[in-house]
Design a protein around this motif. Structure first.
Motif, short mmCIF file in Angstrom:
data_model
loop_
_atom_site.label_atom_id
_atom_site.label_comp_id
_atom_site.label_asym_id
_atom_site.label_seq_id
_atom_site.Cartn_x
_atom_site.Cartn_y
_atom_site.Cartn_z
N MET A 1 41.04 47.55 -4.47
CA MET A 1 40.76 46.61 -5.51
C MET A 1 39.40 45.96 -5.25
SD MET A 1 42.41 43.00 -6.87
CE MET A 1 43.44 42.54 -5.64
N GLU A 2 38.55 45.95 -6.28
CA GLU A 2 37.25 45.31 -6.17
C GLU A 2 37.34 43.84 -6.57
OE1 GLU A 2 33.89 47.33 -7.78
OE2 GLU A 2 34.71 49.29 -7.25
N LEU A 3 36.64 43.01 -5.85
CA LEU A 3 36.61 41.58 -6.13
C LEU A 3 35.36 41.26 -6.95
CD1 LEU A 3 37.72 40.54 -2.58
CD2 LEU A 3 39.12 40.52 -4.64
N TRP B 1 37.37 33.93 -3.09
CA TRP B 1 38.27 35.03 -3.46
C TRP B 1 39.68 34.81 -2.95
CZ3 TRP B 1 34.15 38.79 -1.31
CH2 TRP B 1 33.21 39.10 -2.31
N VAL C 1 35.70 44.38 -1.44
CA VAL C 1 36.71 45.38 -1.75
C VAL C 1 37.89 45.15 -0.81
CG1 VAL C 1 37.25 47.84 -1.83
CG2 VAL C 1 34.97 47.05 -2.47
N VAL C 2 39.08 45.03 -1.38
CA VAL C 2 40.29 44.93 -0.58
C VAL C 2 40.59 46.32 -0.04
CG1 VAL C 2 42.76 44.40 -0.60
CG2 VAL C 2 41.16 43.00 -1.94
N LYS C 3 40.71 46.41 1.29
CA LYS C 3 40.88 47.71 1.94
C LYS C 3 42.29 47.97 2.43
CE LYS C 3 37.12 49.95 2.15
NZ LYS C 3 36.95 51.12 1.32
N THR D 1 45.33 40.87 5.24
CA THR D 1 44.62 41.75 4.32
C THR D 1 43.18 41.90 4.78
OG1 THR D 1 46.01 41.04 2.48
CG2 THR D 1 43.90 42.04 1.91
#
Length: 130
Positions: free
Chosen positions: A1-3, A61, A95-97, A105
């Motif tokens: 998911m992109e922030l 974020w 980017v959530v990895k 997270t």
């Protein structure tokens, strides 16, 4: 998911305020003559200021700085700050990895200025809010 991207303007006045707060009065952060004399392209922002701005984006974020468990970066390129009213802009994206085994997270952070990546290996582990 992109922030979502966050943008931060940095001016010479910001460098003066940061120098006062941090006690870092190295002339590469305020004197063009000195900065170019040591091989830099001009006055540069404090590395820790650049890191802090990326950290501010990260905190926004995740809902607050207290959710950040770990945060590391490497400085790739200096942020050159021109002597004008505009300064320069740093764009921070993330980017959530994924998640770790202990429920944290991982977020990879990218900071770009003038089309160049200024932080590398910028990563954070954060605690998600309930």
């Amino acid at each position: 998911m992109e922030l979502p991207a966050q943008r931060f303007r940095v001016t010479r006045a910001d460098l003066v305020r940061y120098a006062g707060a941090s006690g870092d009065f190295n002339p590469i952060h305020w004197s063009d003559r000195f900065a170019t004399g040591v091989g830099l392209p001009g006055v540069i922002a404090h590395g820790m200021l650049t890191m802090a701005l990326a950290g501010r984006a990260l905190a926004q974020w995740v809902g607050g700085a207290d959710a950040i468990v770990e945060y590391n970066v490497r400085f790739t390129r200096p942020v050159v700050v021109p002597d004008d009213d505009e300064g320069t802009e740093i764009e921070v994206t993330g980017v959530v990895k994924g998640s770790t085994d202990d429920g944290l997270t991982r977020i990879d952070v990218t900071a770009v200025c003038a089309g160049e990546k200024v932080l590398s290996q910028a990563r954070a582990l954060v605690r998600t809010r309930d």
